[in-house]
Motif scaffolding. Sequence first.
Motif, PDB file in Angstrom:
ATOM      1  N   PRO A  99       0.836  -1.203   0.000  1.00 42.19           N
ATOM      2  CA  PRO A  99       0.000   0.000   0.000  1.00 42.19           C
ATOM      3  C   PRO A  99       0.873   1.257   0.000  1.00 42.19           C
ATOM      4  CG  PRO A  99      -0.803  -1.568   1.614  1.00 42.19           C
ATOM      5  CD  PRO A  99       0.519  -2.090   1.132  1.00 42.19           C
ATOM      6  N   GLN A 100       0.369   2.313  -0.620  1.00 42.26           N
ATOM      7  CA  GLN A 100       1.140   3.560  -0.685  1.00 42.26           C
ATOM      8  C   GLN A 100       1.424   4.140   0.699  1.00 42.26           C
ATOM      9  OE1 GLN A 100       2.773   4.559  -3.083  1.00 42.26           O
ATOM     10  NE2 GLN A 100       1.703   4.442  -5.050  1.00 42.26           N
ATOM     11  N   SER A 101       0.656   3.711   1.699  1.00 46.98           N
ATOM     12  CA  SER A 101       0.876   4.192   3.065  1.00 46.98           C
ATOM     13  C   SER A 101       2.084   3.550   3.735  1.00 46.98           C
ATOM     14  CB  SER A 101      -0.371   3.908   3.909  1.00 46.98           C
ATOM     15  OG  SER A 101      -0.659   2.519   3.914  1.00 46.98           O
ATOM     16  N   THR A 102       2.674   2.546   3.115  1.00 48.97           N
ATOM     17  CA  THR A 102       3.833   1.862   3.689  1.00 48.97           C
ATOM     18  C   THR A 102       5.014   2.822   3.774  1.00 48.97           C
ATOM     19  OG1 THR A 102       3.087  -0.218   2.701  1.00 48.97           O
ATOM     20  CG2 THR A 102       5.372  -0.119   3.451  1.00 48.97           C
ATOM     21  N   ILE A 103       5.627   2.905   4.945  1.00 46.72           N
ATOM     22  CA  ILE A 103       6.735   3.846   5.110  1.00 46.72           C
ATOM     23  C   ILE A 103       8.011   3.261   4.486  1.00 46.72           C
ATOM     24  CG2 ILE A 103       5.737   4.895   7.164  1.00 46.72           C
ATOM     25  CD1 ILE A 103       7.610   3.208   8.856  1.00 46.72           C
ATOM     26  N   VAL A 104       8.891   4.143   4.092  1.00 45.25           N
ATOM     27  CA  VAL A 104      10.089   3.749   3.359  1.00 45.25           C
ATOM     28  C   VAL A 104      10.945   2.764   4.151  1.00 45.25           C
ATOM     29  CG1 VAL A 104      12.256   4.576   2.387  1.00 45.25           C
ATOM     30  CG2 VAL A 104      10.139   5.852   1.995  1.00 45.25           C
ATOM     31  N   SER A 105      11.078   2.982   5.432  1.00 42.06           N
ATOM     32  CA  SER A 105      11.930   2.091   6.234  1.00 42.06           C
ATOM     33  C   SER A 105      11.419   0.656   6.245  1.00 42.06           C
ATOM     34  CB  SER A 105      12.054   2.627   7.659  1.00 42.06           C
ATOM     35  OG  SER A 105      10.787   2.720   8.269  1.00 42.06           O
ATOM     36  N   SER A 106      10.150   0.475   5.904  1.00 41.95           N
ATOM     37  CA  SER A 106       9.574  -0.877   5.861  1.00 41.95           C
ATOM     38  C   SER A 106       9.812  -1.574   4.535  1.00 41.95           C
ATOM     39  CB  SER A 106       8.066  -0.823   6.139  1.00 41.95           C
ATOM     40  OG  SER A 106       7.806  -0.369   7.448  1.00 41.95           O
ATOM     41  N   PHE A 107      10.230  -0.840   3.528  1.00 37.67           N
ATOM     42  CA  PHE A 107      10.419  -1.426   2.197  1.00 37.67           C
ATOM     43  C   PHE A 107      11.365  -2.621   2.240  1.00 37.67           C
ATOM     44  CE2 PHE A 107       7.786   1.585   0.710  1.00 37.67           C
ATOM     45  CZ  PHE A 107       8.228   2.607  -0.121  1.00 37.67           C
ATOM     46  N   TYR A 108      12.338  -2.591   3.123  1.00 37.05           N
ATOM     47  CA  TYR A 108      13.402  -3.574   3.120  1.00 37.05           C
ATOM     48  C   TYR A 108      12.983  -4.908   3.727  1.00 37.05           C
ATOM     49  CZ  TYR A 108      15.707   0.756   2.064  1.00 37.05           C
ATOM     50  OH  TYR A 108      16.028   1.955   1.482  1.00 37.05           O
ATOM     51  N   SER A 109      11.798  -4.933   4.307  1.00 40.69           N
ATOM     52  CA  SER A 109      11.275  -6.160   4.901  1.00 40.69           C
ATOM     53  C   SER A 109      10.202  -6.760   4.010  1.00 40.69           C
ATOM     54  CB  SER A 109      10.677  -5.870   6.277  1.00 40.69           C
ATOM     55  OG  SER A 109       9.982  -7.002   6.764  1.00 40.69           O
ATOM     56  N   ALA A 110      10.347  -8.035   3.696  1.00 42.78           N
ATOM     57  CA  ALA A 110       9.365  -8.711   2.849  1.00 42.78           C
ATOM     58  C   ALA A 110       7.975  -8.704   3.494  1.00 42.78           C
ATOM     59  CB  ALA A 110       9.820 -10.143   2.584  1.00 42.78           C
ATOM     60  N   ARG A 111       7.935  -8.631   4.816  1.00 42.87           N
ATOM     61  CA  ARG A 111       6.648  -8.686   5.508  1.00 42.87           C
ATOM     62  C   ARG A 111       5.784  -7.464   5.220  1.00 42.87           C
ATOM     63  NH1 ARG A 111       8.684  -9.922  11.485  1.00 42.87           N
ATOM     64  NH2 ARG A 111      10.257  -8.453  10.764  1.00 42.87           N
ATOM     65  N   ALA A 112       6.383  -6.376   4.776  1.00 35.55           N
ATOM     66  CA  ALA A 112       5.612  -5.159   4.507  1.00 35.55           C
ATOM     67  C   ALA A 112       4.854  -5.237   3.189  1.00 35.55           C
ATOM     68  CB  ALA A 112       6.541  -3.959   4.501  1.00 35.55           C
ATOM     69  N   TRP A 113       5.220  -6.179   2.348  1.00 35.03           N
ATOM     70  CA  TRP A 113       4.664  -6.280   1.006  1.00 35.03           C
ATOM     71  C   TRP A 113       3.513  -7.278   1.010  1.00 35.03           C
ATOM     72  CZ3 TRP A 113       6.668  -3.019  -2.696  1.00 35.03           C
ATOM     73  CH2 TRP A 113       7.767  -2.291  -2.277  1.00 35.03           C
ATOM     74  N   THR A 114       2.341  -6.806   0.612  1.00 34.63           N
ATOM     75  CA  THR A 114       1.128  -7.583   0.802  1.00 34.63           C
ATOM     76  C   THR A 114       0.731  -8.418  -0.412  1.00 34.63           C
ATOM     77  OG1 THR A 114      -0.159  -5.630   0.165  1.00 34.63           O
ATOM     78  CG2 THR A 114       0.221  -5.979   2.519  1.00 34.63           C
ATOM     79  N   ILE A 115       1.258  -8.080  -1.570  1.00 35.76           N
ATOM     80  CA  ILE A 115       0.901  -8.807  -2.795  1.00 35.76           C
ATOM     81  C   ILE A 115       2.192  -9.235  -3.479  1.00 35.76           C
ATOM     82  CG2 ILE A 115      -0.264  -8.679  -5.028  1.00 35.76           C
ATOM     83  CD1 ILE A 115      -1.995  -6.419  -3.811  1.00 35.76           C
TER      84      ILE A 115
END
Length: 126
Positions: A99-115
């Motif tokens: 989601p576009q609401s995901t913060i940049v620091s979370s990009f590096y974790s696969a868990r932040a990606w939902t699809i």
Amino acid sequence: VQLQASGGGLVQVGDSLRLTCAASGGSFNAYTLGWFRQAPGKDREFVAAIRRSGGTPYVAHSVKGRFIISRDGAKGTAYLQMNSLKPEDTAIYYCAAAPQSTIVSSFYSARAWTIWGRGTLVTVSS
């Protein structure tokens, strides 16, 4: 939204390859698009992400200066241009959406990606 990655293959050291991630069935622009890779016996690793067409690219240090991420909102696609490929780039490459609401620091974790899309194999031969 569903994702489909393509463009992998067998290449030589120093070659270039472009991966494509095609999105369908949803609002493409509602998601940040990213690429991960997973080599045999290793964890899934963040490669690059981009929020929107022409937006700031976020690229892993290991591929910075060699890989370029882009996206085309009109076509609903994202790309990963890979240059100067090395044997250590060999992996299955996955495209993912968050989601576009995901913060940049979370990009590096696969868990932040939902699809996640099915991966495409890239093999770099020396």
